[in-house]
Motif scaffolding. Structure first.
Motif, short mmCIF file in Angstrom:
data_model
loop_
_atom_site.label_atom_id
_atom_site.label_comp_id
_atom_site.label_asym_id
_atom_site.label_seq_id
_atom_site.Cartn_x
_atom_site.Cartn_y
_atom_site.Cartn_z
N PRO A 61 0.82 -1.21 0.00
CA PRO A 61 0.00 0.00 0.00
C PRO A 61 0.86 1.26 0.00
N GLU A 65 1.31 -0.36 -5.58
CA GLU A 65 -0.13 -0.16 -5.43
C GLU A 65 -0.72 0.47 -6.68
N SER A 88 -4.52 4.82 0.57
CA SER A 88 -4.54 3.63 -0.26
C SER A 88 -5.93 3.54 -0.88
N HIS A 127 -8.32 -9.47 -0.87
CA HIS A 127 -7.39 -8.36 -0.62
C HIS A 127 -6.27 -8.39 -1.65
N ASP A 136 -3.38 -6.39 -1.39
CA ASP A 136 -2.09 -5.95 -0.87
C ASP A 136 -1.23 -7.11 -0.41
N THR A 141 -7.61 -3.15 0.26
CA THR A 141 -6.23 -2.89 0.65
C THR A 141 -6.02 -3.17 2.14
#
Length: 573
Positions: free
Chosen positions: A72, A77, A316, A338, A340, A391
């Motif tokens: 992040p 990202e 993020s 997710h 990340d 994130t």
């Protein structure tokens, strides 16, 4: 995510990371199209059906070195969220956050100075603990410096205050200004006392996140958890890797719960010495802490700390796409994964990119594949279907926590959630894992679908790991929304249960939260992964084409919240 002699996909793996902190300055403005990272080009021709070739292409891209471990707030990202957005647009999804595919999640980034030492004075014997080797420490306050001088250490057992279970490790104790030392997992775990809490299955009281939260509520100056591999379900290398480098948190304005000035872990060897210096045997204290009537024990030691950190306000993004329903577009089913992972560790020699292929490029690829199947299906889904790539899971489920507070569809219009986190790549299985098995009526939808594949349902094979509390569906569950976290099975068609256990252990030991978690065409067996995705899709298809409103089963802790939010509405069919 977690690790253990485990579930074959090492699915549960969660959250070992976050010293989180407050906001002081405004978050940077969102990227404009001119400043956003370019989406990596791809000549791959995707098919609307769920296909292993498409899935592999998505995972290879998301887990490539170009994405730098998807941290992040990083360039990784930017590439990641733009790539997911591009896939949502390719499929024909609509923006899920007003006219945008992005939901900005304000966050605070804190990076502790790893030259920091913990100074201990035990009965007049001073010594220092080194970051990474002996301990890890961080702050969630958003302060660039935290100083603690001569804070008394007190052992509070498992650090649990559970009035409904008649258990309070803080009873009669004032810990203001003190540093609490505690054990990971639930009372009864290490002594194998099945009569305490939920026996072998970890409760939320066993999670390290809860223990720090409770210590903050109690007013402690700092909190330290004693690491042990069995109780945590991962080794010290995971603790070290997860607490090193940048740590993220929601701003205090978005998450006003009490926060500790400092929190961290010490190794088992350090703990043995600390207790021995106090005239205590650590093994005996494990036994005492697992019995009713345990009383806190002073350690005759003091802790001092001068923790300096780099703190900055950042942001993020969650990525939210929606396929609007044809008849009841105000009601929604959510698919979630997710995006990340742990990023790039510049200070580490050799391969220092934590690619996160299984954890969780597989989950993101999974929801993209499911989205394609929904977009192509006939008849079209009657209810809306939300595809949510969140994130900050590795930092404490923060992206999903923010979404639940700011949902695209009201929670009382959210029928249910299907969470995909770290898919099995070990091949077809005769069974299917439901994390938190026995929780909700979503399992009644799942069961006949799995049976059509000749598969049975069962709970996670290592419930002591607390997997239910370690992935993003948990934030929906706490709010009352029924959530299903499914994973590959344990009984592999090729090799049986022994092969399933070996596959999980191999991933946990060698790749989980390590640079080695990379896409591997030579060893990944995606036929089972496609089976799992088909099951996940069929569950949502059933819900999106009906007027069913599954609830939590009677006796489940989350049912009251669901009942309350649905109060006054027409009885679900």
């Amino acid at each position: 995510m977690t690790l253990r002699p485990l579930l074959l996909s090492a699915m549960t793996i969660a959250i070992l990371a976050a010293c989180q902190r407050e906001a002081a300055a405004p978050a940077p403005a969102p990227q404009t199209p001119e400043t956003a990272a370019a989406t990596p080009a791809s000549s791959h021709a995707f098919d609307p059906a769920i296909r292993s070739e498409d899935f592999a292409e998505l995972v290879k891209t998301l887990a490539s070195d170009e994405f730098e471990g998807r941290a992040p707030g990083s360039a990784g990202e930017d590439k990641t969220v733009e790539y997911i957005k591009a896939q949502f647009e390719r499929i024909g999804l609509k923006p899920g956050n007003g006219d945008s595919f992005f939901q900005t999640v304000p966050m605070t980034e804190t990076t502790a100075d790893e030259s920091t030492t913990l100074k201990i004075d035990a009965n007049g014997k001073p010594y220092e603990l080194k970051f990474g080797t002996d301990m890890v420490i961080g702050t969630r306050t958003g302060n660039s410096e935290v100083k603690i001088d001569d804070s008394e250490l007190v052992f509070v057992g498992y650090g649990v205050n559970a009035p409904e279970l008649d258990w309070n490790d803080y009873e009669g104790l004032d810990v203001e200004g003190k540093t609490v030392v505690m054990l990971v997992n639930d009372p009864g775990f290490h002594g194998k006392d099945e009569s305490l809490f939920e026996g072998k299955r970890m409760t939320y009281y066993g999670r390290w996140t809860y223990k720090f939260e409770e210590a903050a509520r109690q007013g402690a100056a700092a909190a330290i958890i004693v690491h042990d591999t069995d109780g945590a379900s991962y080794g010290w290398d995971v603790v070290k890797g997860s607490w090193s480098g940048a740590q993220f948190d929601l701003r205090a304005a978005d998450d006003p719960a009490p926060r500790l000035p400092a929190q961290g872990w010490i190794t088992a060897d350090v703990a043995k010495k600390l207790f021995a210096d106090a005239g205590l045997d650590l093994a005996e204290q494990y036994k005492a802490a697992g019995k009713r009537g345990f009383k806190s024990v002073p350690l005759n030691a003091k802790l001092s700390l001068d923790l300096k950190s780099k703190v900055s306000e950042k942001q993020s993004r969650n990525v939210v796409g929606v396929l609007p329903g044809s008849q009841r577009p105000d009601e929604a089913i959510v698919y979630m994964a997710h995006w990340d992972h742990l990023g790039k560790h510049d200070d580490e020699p050799g391969d220092n990119i934590y690619n996160g292929a299984v954890d969780n490029a597989t989950g993101v690829a999974g929801i993209i594949e499911v989205a394609g199947a929904f977009a192509a299906q006939e008849p079209k889904p009657e209810r809306s279907v939300v595809f949510l790539a969140v994130t900050l899971e590795e930092s404490g489920l923060l992206g999903s926590k923010y979404y639940v507070a700011h949902p695209a569809f009201p929670l009382d219009k959210t029928v249910g959630v299907v969470n995909i986190d770290a898919m099995s790549v070990a091949g077809k299985s005769r069974d299917m894992t439901v994390v938190g098995f026995g929780s909700s009526e979503l399992e009644d939808v799942l069961k006949p679908i799995a049976q059509q594949q000749g598969r049975s349902l069962h709970a996670e094979t290592h419930p002591e790991s607390g997997s239910f509390f370690r992935s993003d569906h948990f934030n929906f569950a706490k709010a009352g929304v029924p959530a299903l976290y499914v994973d590959g099975g344990h009984d592999l068609v090729d090799g049986g249960k022994a092969a399933g256990e070996a596959a999980g252990k191999d991933y946990g030991d060698k790749r989980y939260h390590k640079p080695a978690d990379e896409y591997d065409a030579a060893t990944w067996k995606l036929d089972g992964t496609m089976q799992d995705l088909d099951v996940a899709y069929q569950v949502g298809r059933e819900l999106a084409g009906s007027d069913r409103w599954p609830n939590w089963y009677e006796g489940n802790a989350f049912k009251a919240a669901r009942d309350q939010m649905m109060q006054g509405k027409p009885a679900p069919q």
